[in-house]
Enzyme design. Sequence first.
Site, PDB file in Angstrom:
ATOM      1  N   GLU A   9      45.274  26.575  21.646  1.00 61.07           N
ATOM      2  CA  GLU A   9      44.612  27.713  21.006  1.00 61.07           C
ATOM      3  C   GLU A   9      44.155  27.304  19.611  1.00 61.07           C
ATOM      4  O   GLU A   9      44.960  26.876  18.778  1.00 61.07           O
ATOM      5  CB  GLU A   9      45.619  28.875  20.923  1.00 61.07           C
ATOM      6  CG  GLU A   9      45.000  30.223  20.822  1.00 61.07           C
ATOM      7  CD  GLU A   9      44.543  30.783  22.188  1.00 61.07           C
ATOM      8  OE1 GLU A   9      44.835  30.170  23.237  1.00 61.07           O
ATOM      9  OE2 GLU A   9      43.897  31.840  22.184  1.00 61.07           O
ATOM     10  N   SER A  29      43.830  31.874  33.507  1.00 58.25           N
ATOM     11  CA  SER A  29      44.220  32.987  32.640  1.00 58.25           C
ATOM     12  C   SER A  29      45.685  33.295  32.959  1.00 58.25           C
ATOM     13  O   SER A  29      46.315  32.572  33.728  1.00 58.25           O
ATOM     14  CB  SER A  29      43.337  34.201  32.938  1.00 58.25           C
ATOM     15  OG  SER A  29      43.368  34.453  34.331  1.00 58.25           O
ATOM     16  N   GLU A  38      56.970  30.904  24.591  1.00 58.24           N
ATOM     17  CA  GLU A  38      56.102  30.378  23.531  1.00 58.24           C
ATOM     18  C   GLU A  38      55.294  31.534  22.932  1.00 58.24           C
ATOM     19  O   GLU A  38      55.039  32.525  23.622  1.00 58.24           O
ATOM     20  CB  GLU A  38      55.126  29.348  24.126  1.00 58.24           C
ATOM     21  CG  GLU A  38      55.792  28.169  24.791  1.00 58.24           C
ATOM     22  CD  GLU A  38      54.788  27.310  25.572  1.00 58.24           C
ATOM     23  OE1 GLU A  38      53.573  27.426  25.341  1.00 58.24           O
ATOM     24  OE2 GLU A  38      55.240  26.543  26.445  1.00 58.24           O
ATOM     25  N   LYS A  86      52.075  33.580  21.853  1.00 51.40           N
ATOM     26  CA  LYS A  86      50.694  33.618  22.335  1.00 51.40           C
ATOM     27  C   LYS A  86      49.791  33.831  21.108  1.00 51.40           C
ATOM     28  O   LYS A  86      49.662  34.928  20.598  1.00 51.40           O
ATOM     29  CB  LYS A  86      50.516  34.754  23.338  1.00 51.40           C
ATOM     30  CG  LYS A  86      49.189  34.677  24.085  1.00 51.40           C
ATOM     31  CD  LYS A  86      49.138  35.667  25.240  1.00 51.40           C
ATOM     32  CE  LYS A  86      47.853  35.518  26.037  1.00 51.40           C
ATOM     33  NZ  LYS A  86      46.644  35.737  25.215  1.00 51.40           N
ATOM     34  N   LYS A 114      57.307  31.118  30.590  1.00 49.79           N
ATOM     35  CA  LYS A 114      57.002  30.174  31.668  1.00 49.79           C
ATOM     36  C   LYS A 114      58.291  29.646  32.272  1.00 49.79           C
ATOM     37  O   LYS A 114      59.283  29.478  31.557  1.00 49.79           O
ATOM     38  CB  LYS A 114      56.226  28.955  31.124  1.00 49.79           C
ATOM     39  CG  LYS A 114      54.973  29.292  30.370  1.00 49.79           C
ATOM     40  CD  LYS A 114      54.379  28.041  29.710  1.00 49.79           C
ATOM     41  CE  LYS A 114      53.175  28.430  28.906  1.00 49.79           C
ATOM     42  NZ  LYS A 114      52.569  27.288  28.186  1.00 49.79           N
ATOM     43  N   ARG A 166      36.909  27.477  26.677  1.00 49.42           N
ATOM     44  CA  ARG A 166      37.364  27.792  28.041  1.00 49.42           C
ATOM     45  C   ARG A 166      36.181  28.268  28.879  1.00 49.42           C
ATOM     46  O   ARG A 166      36.070  27.939  30.064  1.00 49.42           O
ATOM     47  CB  ARG A 166      38.425  28.894  27.970  1.00 49.42           C
ATOM     48  CG  ARG A 166      38.926  29.373  29.310  1.00 49.42           C
ATOM     49  CD  ARG A 166      39.991  30.465  29.172  1.00 49.42           C
ATOM     50  NE  ARG A 166      40.451  30.939  30.469  1.00 49.42           N
ATOM     51  CZ  ARG A 166      39.743  31.781  31.229  1.00 49.42           C
ATOM     52  NH1 ARG A 166      38.586  32.225  30.807  1.00 49.42           N
ATOM     53  NH2 ARG A 166      40.211  32.155  32.413  1.00 49.42           N
TER      54      ARG A 166
HETATM   55  C1  LIG Z   1      49.977  27.763  31.411  1.00 48.91           C
HETATM   56  O1  LIG Z   1      48.799  28.451  30.994  1.00 48.91           O
HETATM   57  C2  LIG Z   1      48.771  28.963  29.741  1.00 48.91           C
HETATM   58  N1  LIG Z   1      49.751  28.728  28.838  1.00 48.91           N
HETATM   59  C3  LIG Z   1      49.673  29.263  27.595  1.00 48.91           C
HETATM   60  N2  LIG Z   1      50.654  29.033  26.689  1.00 48.91           N
HETATM   61  C4  LIG Z   1      50.574  29.551  25.459  1.00 48.91           C
HETATM   62  N3  LIG Z   1      51.563  29.303  24.579  1.00 48.91           N
HETATM   63  N4  LIG Z   1      49.531  30.331  25.059  1.00 48.91           N
HETATM   64  C5  LIG Z   1      48.524  30.602  25.931  1.00 48.91           C
HETATM   65  N5  LIG Z   1      47.505  31.368  25.535  1.00 48.91           N
HETATM   66  C6  LIG Z   1      48.557  30.076  27.244  1.00 48.91           C
HETATM   67  N6  LIG Z   1      47.565  30.308  28.148  1.00 48.91           N
HETATM   68  C7  LIG Z   1      47.653  29.776  29.392  1.00 48.91           C
HETATM   69  C8  LIG Z   1      46.552  30.031  30.396  1.00 48.91           C
END
Ligand SMILES: COc1nc2nc(N)nc(N)c2nc1C
Length: 308
Positions: free
Chosen positions: A165, A78, A108, A110, A281, A131
């Site tokens: 997603e 998560s 990015e 969500k 990130k 998941r």
């Molecule tokens: C690195 O882990 C993740 N990256 C993500 N990236 C995007 N764009 N959207 C998410 N929901 C997402 N969720 C997780 C756990």
Amino acid sequence: AQERIETLKTLLNRYSYEYYVLDKPSISDKEYDQQYQELERLEKTHPELITTDSPTQRIGGTILPGFTKVQHDSPMLSLGNAFNQEELLQFHQRISKLTDQPLQYICELKIDGLAVSLKYENGLFIQGATRGDGNTGEDITQNLRTVKAIPLRLNEPLTFEVRGECYMPKASFVQLNTDRDEKGLEIFANPRNAAAGSLRQLDSSVAASRNLSIYLYSATNFEQLVVETQDALLNRLAQVGLRTNPERRLFDSIEEVWAFTEEIAAKRKELPYDIDGIVIKVNAFAAQEEIGYTVKAPRWAIAYKFKA
Ligand SMILES: COc1nc2nc(N)nc(N)c2nc1C
């Protein structure tokens, strides 16, 4: 007949990729349907030539008695949350202490849908799962095969797992609720519930009727992809035929990241899909590894959440 069947499969899968993955169709629906019907006719007279990556095989023939469980090879994590600029700054200050490497961020969208895992073996889509609790999910391969934005075969014979997603575009959501209302059926509260409800169906022809789509955002055992950053990974996923979200940006400061969250907040209602935030990130995988993980979430990422 085998020659023609192979040609039609290649053509139809490419047309489907252009339409559903690139959103750039190169032929009319009519032309697609004519070639699709020709393939159906040929497969009917030569059933021994039917393969799992044929576009005619997206809807399973049977209604499942239930979903089997899938143990994820690595946990589907998560994300920690930030709800304001101060918490975003604290995220930046926290991780700045954990690495000497310069911090470049990738932002990015969500997407407000359902997290899913897709497994490919030698380029063939072999398993899709929810998941679940992060360690154990449900096998929804049959339903995910009906999502036309998911290629049944990649452009390269890769064996790996990708995660993303699965969601229902806003336009499909409005259409679905209008249809259900006219039939006196209960309507869905939002696209996320509609997508989740569609993927929980044991009859894959229902999921097939729901116009779901998908954006992929991560991969496991991707050493073979030879990528060093999240941005390069997303470009590589697109190159092999997977659908990735174009609204991503790279920044070298948390101030620019904050400005981006405000920019997206302003254009959120024009997007053709629901989002509930921005995922920020650390872009370089080497820095991600150095910063590491908590028990349930990466330390090198955070979800900035919009007000509902
Ligand atoms: C690195 O882990 C993740 N990256 C993500 N990236 C995007 N764009 N959207 C998410 N929901 C997402 N969720 C997780 C756990």
